[in-house]
Motif scaffolding. Structure first.
Motif, PDB file in Angstrom:
ATOM      1  N   ASP A 224      78.442  39.670  63.903  1.00 24.13           N
ATOM      2  CA  ASP A 224      77.890  39.611  62.664  1.00 24.13           C
ATOM      3  C   ASP A 224      76.794  38.874  62.400  1.00 24.13           C
ATOM      4  OD1 ASP A 224      79.215  37.406  62.451  1.00 24.13           O
ATOM      5  OD2 ASP A 224      80.378  37.945  60.748  1.00 24.13           O
ATOM      6  N   ASN A 225      76.342  37.820  63.258  1.00 25.65           N
ATOM      7  CA  ASN A 225      75.030  36.933  62.804  1.00 25.65           C
ATOM      8  C   ASN A 225      74.053  38.086  62.823  1.00 25.65           C
ATOM      9  OD1 ASN A 225      76.211  34.365  62.947  1.00 25.65           O
ATOM     10  ND2 ASN A 225      76.824  34.880  65.228  1.00 25.65           N
ATOM     11  N   LEU A 226      73.843  39.196  63.307  1.00 22.14           N
ATOM     12  CA  LEU A 226      72.784  40.029  63.392  1.00 22.14           C
ATOM     13  C   LEU A 226      72.674  40.589  61.854  1.00 22.14           C
ATOM     14  CD1 LEU A 226      70.465  41.648  65.167  1.00 22.14           C
ATOM     15  CD2 LEU A 226      72.146  43.284  65.037  1.00 22.14           C
ATOM     16  N   GLU A 227      73.758  40.914  61.327  1.00 23.57           N
ATOM     17  CA  GLU A 227      73.505  41.559  59.673  1.00 23.57           C
ATOM     18  C   GLU A 227      73.294  40.310  58.950  1.00 23.57           C
ATOM     19  OE1 GLU A 227      73.452  44.481  58.783  1.00 23.57           O
ATOM     20  OE2 GLU A 227      73.495  44.733  61.173  1.00 23.57           O
ATOM     21  N   LYS A 228      73.653  38.878  59.286  1.00 29.28           N
ATOM     22  CA  LYS A 228      73.522  37.888  58.559  1.00 29.28           C
ATOM     23  C   LYS A 228      71.970  37.416  58.431  1.00 29.28           C
ATOM     24  CE  LYS A 228      78.033  35.832  58.642  1.00 29.28           C
ATOM     25  NZ  LYS A 228      78.900  34.844  59.360  1.00 29.28           N
ATOM     26  N   ALA A 229      71.214  37.662  59.794  1.00 32.20           N
ATOM     27  CA  ALA A 229      69.842  37.530  60.055  1.00 32.20           C
ATOM     28  C   ALA A 229      69.201  38.638  59.090  1.00 32.20           C
ATOM     29  CB  ALA A 229      69.509  37.623  61.299  1.00 32.20           C
ATOM     30  N   VAL A 230      69.739  39.848  59.148  1.00 28.73           N
ATOM     31  CA  VAL A 230      68.936  40.968  58.200  1.00 28.73           C
ATOM     32  C   VAL A 230      69.076  40.577  56.691  1.00 28.73           C
ATOM     33  CG1 VAL A 230      69.428  43.662  57.473  1.00 28.73           C
ATOM     34  CG2 VAL A 230      69.830  42.745  59.844  1.00 28.73           C
ATOM     35  N   ARG A 231      70.255  40.008  56.446  1.00 31.74           N
ATOM     36  CA  ARG A 231      70.339  39.615  54.891  1.00 31.74           C
ATOM     37  C   ARG A 231      69.385  38.569  54.509  1.00 31.74           C
ATOM     38  NH1 ARG A 231      70.321  40.292  50.007  1.00 31.74           N
ATOM     39  NH2 ARG A 231      71.647  39.089  48.566  1.00 31.74           N
ATOM     40  N   ALA A 232      69.011  37.593  55.663  1.00 33.87           N
ATOM     41  CA  ALA A 232      68.104  36.512  55.252  1.00 33.87           C
ATOM     42  C   ALA A 232      66.788  37.097  54.944  1.00 33.87           C
ATOM     43  CB  ALA A 232      68.191  35.428  56.318  1.00 33.87           C
ATOM     44  N   ILE A 233      66.286  37.998  56.037  1.00 34.08           N
ATOM     45  CA  ILE A 233      64.990  38.515  55.979  1.00 34.08           C
ATOM     46  C   ILE A 233      64.757  39.506  54.689  1.00 34.08           C
ATOM     47  CG2 ILE A 233      63.435  40.148  57.098  1.00 34.08           C
ATOM     48  CD1 ILE A 233      64.756  39.130  59.709  1.00 34.08           C
ATOM     49  N   GLU A 234      65.716  40.121  54.335  1.00 38.73           N
ATOM     50  CA  GLU A 234      66.040  40.936  53.177  1.00 38.73           C
ATOM     51  C   GLU A 234      65.376  40.184  51.820  1.00 38.73           C
ATOM     52  OE1 GLU A 234      69.082  44.591  54.330  1.00 38.73           O
ATOM     53  OE2 GLU A 234      69.682  42.704  52.824  1.00 38.73           O
ATOM     54  N   ILE A 235      66.274  39.079  51.948  1.00 36.48           N
ATOM     55  CA  ILE A 235      66.119  38.157  50.665  1.00 36.48           C
ATOM     56  C   ILE A 235      64.487  37.640  50.499  1.00 36.48           C
ATOM     57  CG2 ILE A 235      66.693  35.675  49.782  1.00 36.48           C
ATOM     58  CD1 ILE A 235      69.376  36.060  50.972  1.00 36.48           C
ATOM     59  N   MET A 236      64.069  37.135  51.795  1.00 32.84           N
ATOM     60  CA  MET A 236      62.621  36.796  51.829  1.00 32.84           C
ATOM     61  C   MET A 236      61.611  37.978  51.499  1.00 32.84           C
ATOM     62  SD  MET A 236      63.131  34.548  55.275  1.00 32.84           S
ATOM     63  CE  MET A 236      61.586  33.848  55.441  1.00 32.84           C
ATOM     64  N   THR A 237      61.988  39.038  51.862  1.00 34.98           N
ATOM     65  CA  THR A 237      61.120  40.313  51.650  1.00 34.98           C
ATOM     66  C   THR A 237      61.111  40.556  50.110  1.00 34.98           C
ATOM     67  OG1 THR A 237      61.855  41.139  54.022  1.00 34.98           O
ATOM     68  CG2 THR A 237      60.608  42.636  52.142  1.00 34.98           C
ATOM     69  N   LYS A 238      62.066  40.513  49.604  1.00 34.16           N
ATOM     70  CA  LYS A 238      62.314  40.658  48.182  1.00 34.16           C
ATOM     71  C   LYS A 238      61.581  39.666  47.447  1.00 34.16           C
ATOM     72  CE  LYS A 238      65.242  40.778  44.055  1.00 34.16           C
ATOM     73  NZ  LYS A 238      66.780  40.526  43.424  1.00 34.16           N
ATOM     74  N   TRP A 239      61.413  38.441  47.848  1.00 32.95           N
ATOM     75  CA  TRP A 239      60.569  37.762  47.114  1.00 32.95           C
ATOM     76  C   TRP A 239      59.077  37.894  47.198  1.00 32.95           C
ATOM     77  CZ3 TRP A 239      62.923  32.538  49.562  1.00 32.95           C
ATOM     78  CH2 TRP A 239      64.284  32.385  49.050  1.00 32.95           C
TER      79      TRP A 239
END
Length: 425
Positions: A224-239
């Motif tokens: 599930d570390n892959l999905e956690k990486a996705v979440r981190a990139i999603e946050i930075m993309t939203k910014w």
């Protein structure tokens, strides 16, 4: 009379024949420029003044890949320094390359030090898989959250003393970013979005705050570390999408956005502390500021961190003499005991007697964010991680384009996994 003259002459010749007091030269390499470099050169000068029997001859080399490439080649042919600065995040690769010598308990005793004198996380990062020490930590440096108080005045995000408060989640932080934008901030949070280091450190912090692991048992973004990486990139993309962070900002530009009063927040290393304090003292900053540990935006309080450390490189097939090694350890011990001058560059001393001293505890804002030393997240113990490594390449080649909308976060995370897997095979 002639007899006396002959005796005196013979005595003089005998004195001339006595060996002079041996002076040990310690050849030193570092990669420290800017404010760091100024402070380190001052420390070296002080050491040389206080130790006429040991003299440091220092050379500053280019940071990053050039430095570590030169270390590797010089170690192979025995043309390296006696002591060098070293990032602990590079230790696994240094051990893989065979460029580091063990630092024994006897070495530490010569320096007047012991492992118990340092933060546990720093000692762990300085140790190999066999538990042996290969470097002596000098500091813990991390990204922190700088803030411009003017964009937050009258809000719930400043307490009665004007200190940042009320950011205990990602939702809180994004509320503060939206408020700052309403109050005229052109880039509510600035960091080096177009730079490998700045992008990686924010990504890794968001990943680790989800208890995510970049590399587990030699496998990148496993489970599930892959999905956690996705979440981190999603946050930075939203910014980016919300207009809260700058597009493709190089390092210097990201700092300038904050110091020119255009950013409410700035995520960067503690090493920029002298920039803020010097400008504030000169009256050129133009606003009141502060700095805190990056708040808990996700589930866990932790932040990307690394350490500058002192290491003794391999010298080809030669062994360092006992006298030279004693001199080197004397240098290291003195530097640790005088690390308060290094803390002036924003760093947290790794040496506990200094970190816990009244002098450091009264040093602000360093003392405010020094708690991060107990929750720091070092890079994964892998030869593909650390300063100027493939994980930094992934940040500039994959994560940075993704947060600017050129890659889907899911695709980006999968590409990180693939690229790191390729270089590990």
């Amino acid at each position: 009379m002639n007899t006396i003259k002959t005796l005196l002459t013979g005595t003089a010749l005998s004195l001339c024949a006595l060996p002079a007091l041996a002076q040990q030269e310690v050849v030193w390499w570092d990669f420290l420029a800017g404010g760091d470099g100024v402070r380190m050169k001052a420390l070296i000068e002080r050491f040389n003044e206080e130790h006429p029997d040991i003299q440091i001859t220092g050379t500053t080399l280019e940071w990053g890949v050039p430095f570590y490439t030169k270390v590797r080649t010089s170690a192979a042919v025995g043309q390296g320094p006696d002591v060098m600065t070293y990032h602990l995040s590079r230790l696994p690769l240094g051990l893989e390359e065979g460029v580091l010598t063990k630092i024994t308990d006897e070495d530490l005793e010569t320096a007047g030090l012991s492992k118990d004198d340092f933060y546990d996380r720093a000692i762990d990062a300085a140790s190999g898989p066999d538990g042996d020490l290969y470097a002596v930590p000098f500091d813990i440096h991390s990204i922190v959250l700088y803030y411009n108080k003017s964009f937050l005045e009258g809000s719930r995000f400043l307490d009665d003393q004007g200190n940042l408060t009320g950011i205990e989640s990602l939702e809180d932080f994004e509320e503060a970013l939206a408020l700052a934008k309403e109050n005229g901030s052109q880039a509510p949070v600035s960091y080096a979005t177009g730079d490998d280091g700045g992008t990686y450190r924010v990504f890794f912090t968001l990943l680790r705050q989800q208890d995510g692991e970049l590399i587990t048992d030699g496998e990148p973004l496993a489970g599930d570390n892959l999905e956690k990486a996705v979440r981190a990139i999603e946050i930075m993309t939203k910014w980016t999408e919300e207009g809260w962070q700058p597009e493709q900002a190089e390092y210097e530009a990201s700092v300038a956005l904050f110091t020119s009063g255009k950013s409410a927040f700035h995520m960067n290393g503690v090493w920029e502390m002298p920039t803020m304090t010097d400008m504030a003292e000169e009256g050129t900053l133009g606003f009141e500021w502060g700095a805190v540990q990056v708040p808990t935006l996700m589930d866990t309080q932790t932040t990307w961190a690394d350490s500058h450390a002192f290491a003794i490189p391999v010298q080809g097939d030669e062994e360092m003499s006992e006298e030279k090694r004693d001199a080197v350890m004397t240098v290291i011990g003195w530097m640790e005991e005088n690390a308060i001058s290094w803390a002036d560059a924003g760093h947290i001393p790794a040496y506990l007697p200094v970190a816990e001293s009244d002098e450091f505890q009264s040093m602000e804002p360093n003392a405010t964010y020094s708690s991060l030393a107990d929750t720091a997240s070092y890079d994964p113990r892998s030869e593909v991680a650390g300063v100027a490594s493939p994980v930094y390449d992934a940040a500039i080649n994959i994560i940075s384009p993704a947060i600017h909308g050129y890659l889907d976060p899911q695709q980006a995370a999968e590409q990180i996994k693939s690229s790191l897997t390729d270089v590990m095979d």
